[in-house]
Design a protein around this motif. Sequence first.
Motif, PDB file in Angstrom:
ATOM      1  N   GLN A  56      10.231 -36.952  29.375  1.00 44.83           N
ATOM      2  CA  GLN A  56      10.656 -35.943  28.405  1.00 44.83           C
ATOM      3  C   GLN A  56      10.857 -36.559  27.023  1.00 44.83           C
ATOM      4  O   GLN A  56      10.494 -35.958  26.004  1.00 44.83           O
ATOM      5  CB  GLN A  56      11.948 -35.279  28.884  1.00 44.83           C
ATOM      6  N   GLU A  57      11.430 -37.759  26.977  1.00 40.10           N
ATOM      7  CA  GLU A  57      11.639 -38.443  25.694  1.00 40.10           C
ATOM      8  C   GLU A  57      10.302 -38.813  25.049  1.00 40.10           C
ATOM      9  O   GLU A  57      10.133 -38.681  23.839  1.00 40.10           O
ATOM     10  CB  GLU A  57      12.485 -39.709  25.899  1.00 40.10           C
ATOM     11  N   ALA A  58       9.361 -39.277  25.863  1.00 37.20           N
ATOM     12  CA  ALA A  58       8.043 -39.627  25.327  1.00 37.20           C
ATOM     13  C   ALA A  58       7.377 -38.392  24.727  1.00 37.20           C
ATOM     14  O   ALA A  58       6.745 -38.453  23.669  1.00 37.20           O
ATOM     15  CB  ALA A  58       7.166 -40.218  26.437  1.00 37.20           C
ATOM     16  N   GLU A  59       7.533 -37.254  25.404  1.00 34.74           N
ATOM     17  CA  GLU A  59       6.958 -36.015  24.895  1.00 34.74           C
ATOM     18  C   GLU A  59       7.652 -35.587  23.607  1.00 34.74           C
ATOM     19  O   GLU A  59       7.016 -35.159  22.644  1.00 34.74           O
ATOM     20  CB  GLU A  59       7.096 -34.934  25.970  1.00 34.74           C
ATOM     21  N   ARG A  60       8.976 -35.730  23.577  1.00 41.01           N
ATOM     22  CA  ARG A  60       9.735 -35.356  22.375  1.00 41.01           C
ATOM     23  C   ARG A  60       9.340 -36.208  21.183  1.00 41.01           C
ATOM     24  O   ARG A  60       9.263 -35.727  20.046  1.00 41.01           O
ATOM     25  CB  ARG A  60      11.235 -35.504  22.650  1.00 41.01           C
ATOM     26  N   LEU A  61       9.070 -37.490  21.434  1.00 42.74           N
ATOM     27  CA  LEU A  61       8.674 -38.419  20.374  1.00 42.74           C
ATOM     28  C   LEU A  61       7.187 -38.336  20.067  1.00 42.74           C
ATOM     29  O   LEU A  61       6.675 -39.133  19.277  1.00 42.74           O
ATOM     30  CB  LEU A  61       9.053 -39.855  20.770  1.00 42.74           C
ATOM     31  N   ARG A  62       6.481 -37.404  20.706  1.00 42.73           N
ATOM     32  CA  ARG A  62       5.048 -37.203  20.489  1.00 42.73           C
ATOM     33  C   ARG A  62       4.230 -38.456  20.808  1.00 42.73           C
ATOM     34  O   ARG A  62       3.263 -38.789  20.131  1.00 42.73           O
ATOM     35  CB  ARG A  62       4.773 -36.782  19.035  1.00 42.73           C
ATOM     36  N   LYS A  63       4.667 -39.169  21.847  1.00 37.04           N
ATOM     37  CA  LYS A  63       3.912 -40.345  22.262  1.00 37.04           C
ATOM     38  C   LYS A  63       2.753 -39.929  23.158  1.00 37.04           C
ATOM     39  O   LYS A  63       2.831 -38.927  23.869  1.00 37.04           O
ATOM     40  CB  LYS A  63       4.814 -41.335  23.011  1.00 37.04           C
ATOM     41  N   GLN A  64       1.704 -40.734  23.128  1.00 35.19           N
ATOM     42  CA  GLN A  64       0.602 -40.547  24.068  1.00 35.19           C
ATOM     43  C   GLN A  64       1.119 -40.912  25.460  1.00 35.19           C
ATOM     44  O   GLN A  64       1.822 -41.911  25.635  1.00 35.19           O
ATOM     45  CB  GLN A  64      -0.553 -41.469  23.680  1.00 35.19           C
ATOM     46  N   THR A  65       0.831 -40.079  26.460  1.00 36.12           N
ATOM     47  CA  THR A  65       1.308 -40.356  27.815  1.00 36.12           C
ATOM     48  C   THR A  65       0.168 -40.242  28.813  1.00 36.12           C
ATOM     49  O   THR A  65      -0.878 -39.664  28.524  1.00 36.12           O
ATOM     50  CB  THR A  65       2.433 -39.385  28.230  1.00 36.12           C
ATOM     51  N   GLY A  66       0.384 -40.780  29.993  1.00 32.21           N
ATOM     52  CA  GLY A  66      -0.622 -40.713  31.041  1.00 32.21           C
ATOM     53  C   GLY A  66      -0.033 -41.154  32.368  1.00 32.21           C
ATOM     54  O   GLY A  66       1.160 -41.450  32.473  1.00 32.21           O
ATOM     55  N   ALA A  67      -0.883 -41.193  33.395  1.00 30.13           N
ATOM     56  CA  ALA A  67      -0.453 -41.583  34.737  1.00 30.13           C
ATOM     57  C   ALA A  67      -1.515 -42.471  35.361  1.00 30.13           C
ATOM     58  O   ALA A  67      -2.700 -42.282  35.125  1.00 30.13           O
ATOM     59  CB  ALA A  67      -0.234 -40.343  35.600  1.00 30.13           C
ATOM     60  N   VAL A  68      -1.079 -43.444  36.159  1.00 28.37           N
ATOM     61  CA  VAL A  68      -2.018 -44.388  36.766  1.00 28.37           C
ATOM     62  C   VAL A  68      -2.430 -43.982  38.174  1.00 28.37           C
ATOM     63  O   VAL A  68      -3.260 -44.644  38.783  1.00 28.37           O
ATOM     64  CB  VAL A  68      -1.445 -45.822  36.809  1.00 28.37           C
ATOM     65  N   GLU A  69      -1.834 -42.917  38.696  1.00 29.96           N
ATOM     66  CA  GLU A  69      -2.174 -42.487  40.051  1.00 29.96           C
ATOM     67  C   GLU A  69      -2.517 -41.009  40.088  1.00 29.96           C
ATOM     68  O   GLU A  69      -2.091 -40.231  39.239  1.00 29.96           O
ATOM     69  CB  GLU A  69      -1.001 -42.737  41.008  1.00 29.96           C
ATOM     70  N   LYS A  70      -3.279 -40.661  41.115  1.00 25.86           N
ATOM     71  CA  LYS A  70      -3.538 -39.258  41.406  1.00 25.86           C
ATOM     72  C   LYS A  70      -2.562 -38.798  42.480  1.00 25.86           C
ATOM     73  O   LYS A  70      -2.042 -39.599  43.258  1.00 25.86           O
ATOM     74  CB  LYS A  70      -4.964 -39.095  41.938  1.00 25.86           C
ATOM     75  N   VAL A  71      -2.360 -37.490  42.531  1.00 25.14           N
ATOM     76  CA  VAL A  71      -1.461 -36.918  43.532  1.00 25.14           C
ATOM     77  C   VAL A  71      -1.884 -37.336  44.935  1.00 25.14           C
ATOM     78  O   VAL A  71      -1.060 -37.750  45.760  1.00 25.14           O
ATOM     79  CB  VAL A  71      -1.453 -35.377  43.430  1.00 25.14           C
ATOM     80  N   GLU A  72      -3.177 -37.242  45.207  1.00 27.32           N
ATOM     81  CA  GLU A  72      -3.669 -37.517  46.557  1.00 27.32           C
ATOM     82  C   GLU A  72      -3.366 -38.950  46.989  1.00 27.32           C
ATOM     83  O   GLU A  72      -3.138 -39.218  48.176  1.00 27.32           O
ATOM     84  CB  GLU A  72      -5.181 -37.270  46.626  1.00 27.32           C
ATOM     85  N   GLU A  73      -3.352 -39.875  46.048  1.00 23.91           N
ATOM     86  CA  GLU A  73      -3.119 -41.279  46.380  1.00 23.91           C
ATOM     87  C   GLU A  73      -1.670 -41.522  46.785  1.00 23.91           C
ATOM     88  O   GLU A  73      -1.377 -42.453  47.535  1.00 23.91           O
ATOM     89  CB  GLU A  73      -3.501 -42.157  45.198  1.00 23.91           C
ATOM     90  N   VAL A 131       2.871 -44.367  26.662  1.00 16.77           N
ATOM     91  CA  VAL A 131       3.770 -44.506  27.810  1.00 16.77           C
ATOM     92  C   VAL A 131       3.055 -43.987  29.055  1.00 16.77           C
ATOM     93  O   VAL A 131       2.525 -42.871  29.052  1.00 16.77           O
ATOM     94  CB  VAL A 131       5.086 -43.730  27.594  1.00 16.77           C
ATOM     95  N   TYR A 132       3.031 -44.805  30.081  1.00 18.00           N
ATOM     96  CA  TYR A 132       2.364 -44.436  31.337  1.00 18.00           C
ATOM     97  C   TYR A 132       3.367 -44.410  32.482  1.00 18.00           C
ATOM     98  O   TYR A 132       4.264 -45.249  32.559  1.00 18.00           O
ATOM     99  CB  TYR A 132       1.241 -45.427  31.662  1.00 18.00           C
ATOM    100  N   PHE A 133       3.179 -43.437  33.381  1.00 21.90           N
ATOM    101  CA  PHE A 133       4.024 -43.275  34.563  1.00 21.90           C
ATOM    102  C   PHE A 133       3.149 -43.345  35.816  1.00 21.90           C
ATOM    103  O   PHE A 133       1.925 -43.438  35.719  1.00 21.90           O
ATOM    104  CB  PHE A 133       4.766 -41.938  34.503  1.00 21.90           C
ATOM    105  N   GLU A 134       3.801 -43.296  36.985  1.00 18.57           N
ATOM    106  CA  GLU A 134       3.022 -43.273  38.224  1.00 18.57           C
ATOM    107  C   GLU A 134       2.239 -41.958  38.319  1.00 18.57           C
ATOM    108  O   GLU A 134       1.034 -41.956  38.556  1.00 18.57           O
ATOM    109  CB  GLU A 134       3.958 -43.425  39.437  1.00 18.57           C
ATOM    110  N   LEU A 135       2.942 -40.849  38.177  1.00 17.60           N
ATOM    111  CA  LEU A 135       2.327 -39.518  38.196  1.00 17.60           C
ATOM    112  C   LEU A 135       2.784 -38.746  36.968  1.00 17.60           C
ATOM    113  O   LEU A 135       3.852 -39.015  36.420  1.00 17.60           O
ATOM    114  CB  LEU A 135       2.749 -38.733  39.442  1.00 17.60           C
ATOM    115  N   ASP A 136       1.994 -37.761  36.569  1.00 15.51           N
ATOM    116  CA  ASP A 136       2.374 -36.906  35.450  1.00 15.51           C
ATOM    117  C   ASP A 136       2.862 -35.573  35.996  1.00 15.51           C
ATOM    118  O   ASP A 136       2.074 -34.696  36.333  1.00 15.51           O
ATOM    119  CB  ASP A 136       1.184 -36.701  34.516  1.00 15.51           C
ATOM    120  N   LEU A 137       4.186 -35.428  36.093  1.00 13.96           N
ATOM    121  CA  LEU A 137       4.760 -34.222  36.677  1.00 13.96           C
ATOM    122  C   LEU A 137       4.826 -33.058  35.696  1.00 13.96           C
ATOM    123  O   LEU A 137       5.372 -32.005  36.022  1.00 13.96           O
ATOM    124  CB  LEU A 137       6.165 -34.532  37.220  1.00 13.96           C
TER     125      LEU A 137
END
Length: 476
Positions: free
Chosen positions: A162-179, A52-58
């Motif tokens: 939070q659900e992805a983390e609970r399900l132990r899914k691999q997660t990531g983000a496609v953007e950096k904070v600065e962008e 599961v990928y998001f814009e940013l990883d908070l």
Amino acid sequence: PLPQQSGLNSFLWTIKRDPPSYFFGTIHVPYTRVWDFIPENSKKAFQQSHIVYFELDLTDPYTISALTRCQLLPQGENLQDVLPRDIYRRLKRHLEYVKLMMPSWMTPDQRGKGLYADYLFNAIAGNWERKRPVWVMLMVNSLTEVDIKSRGIPVLDLYLAQEAERLRKQTGAVEKVEEQCHPLNGLNFSQVVFALNQTLLQQESLRAGSFQIPYTTEDLIKHYNCGDLSSIIFNHDTSQVPNFINATLPAHERVTAQEIDSYFRQELIYKRNERMGRRVKDLLEEYPDKSFFFAFGAGHFMGNNTVIDVLRREGYEVEHTPAGQTINNRKHPKTLLAFSSSSPAHSPYVVSQELPLPLHPWKEEEEEEELLPHLLLPDGIDMLEKVDRKYKKKKKKKQKKQRLRQFNDLWVRLEESATDPPPRIRIINGYITVEPQPRGHGQSSHAHADTSSAHQLSHSLFLSLLTWTLHMIRLH
């Protein structure tokens, strides 16, 4: 009343491959307001995806630290020093009004969960005099009665993380904070002052009962739940910037408003869509046997020059997936062997045996350093040896160019300022806030509680490093 599944519209798109991957449009509102209107096949696509990928990883401490730094004025500057005096006085008066009204705005349910008005105000608006004017403008825009009532419940994208983390899914983000952050700081001073003045005028008119905001949170929820795939309102949610264009403005101010709108549309929608689409393509190519679920703001999938358009130009077939259509991953997802941590705040950048390297192919574009092998956290000795050999080769090439990243570089530096104590960083309902500590303030039990999760994560990473070192001693 909830419509039948077949009557729901959908913010789900399928990227046709084997196994398929998915785009899902989110909005920045409490998930409880929209969850029952999201079709079951969208939820199933999320559950069946490997990654599961998001814009940013908070959930990443570095992300939180970088967001906070990006919002603050240069060291030694205060808002009072940079704003025109009349605007600063109006801003201060409005924040005093919000603080006074906040207890009456809060719901019994919020109080039952332990949220109190003073705490909530400080979490959202604390240290406002140290923030850049554009971030103060966004803060003021969110300090309304409707938005305050929704605090304390995770917004949709945060809930999915939070659900992805609970399900132990691999997660990531496609953007950096600065962008995401730097374009907001890219407005010139006169534009920022205009935007803050217009925001204050709107809020003052709301207080007087003589104005209605054209795009409210309630409008956003209504359009989302009705599945309005063509609504312009989602672009404003994606950029989280209010619309300043209206017919009542004088001609010269209307030009400024148009310039700001065009700037944000270009920087926060179109350029980001292009960048995000390229990185999605890179991920799909690097991991052809994995099913991805990309959860981005709904505005990135609607209008012109969308993320979907970028993928289609690259030759991918992407089609809208209506509610009721069966979701069937041809390749059955395998269980990911994720790093086990007793801490609920463990890093989302967990690397399993199936994914031996960090999921950030775009780092090569920006010539960033790679993580040390002990931070990759592989599970088996064979994988450790493989990563170690690869690391040693790259180390020889890069040693002359730049120093290697140290373990402490990944954490918030508490000694960043020699004059001011470190701020307390918080996430309230998906919004990043910062609370200053008074000068000379020692480490209280409250501050200790705020950082305990980071300490637990640091302890887990230290144990992994120790284990890796012992293996290396044994192998050599």
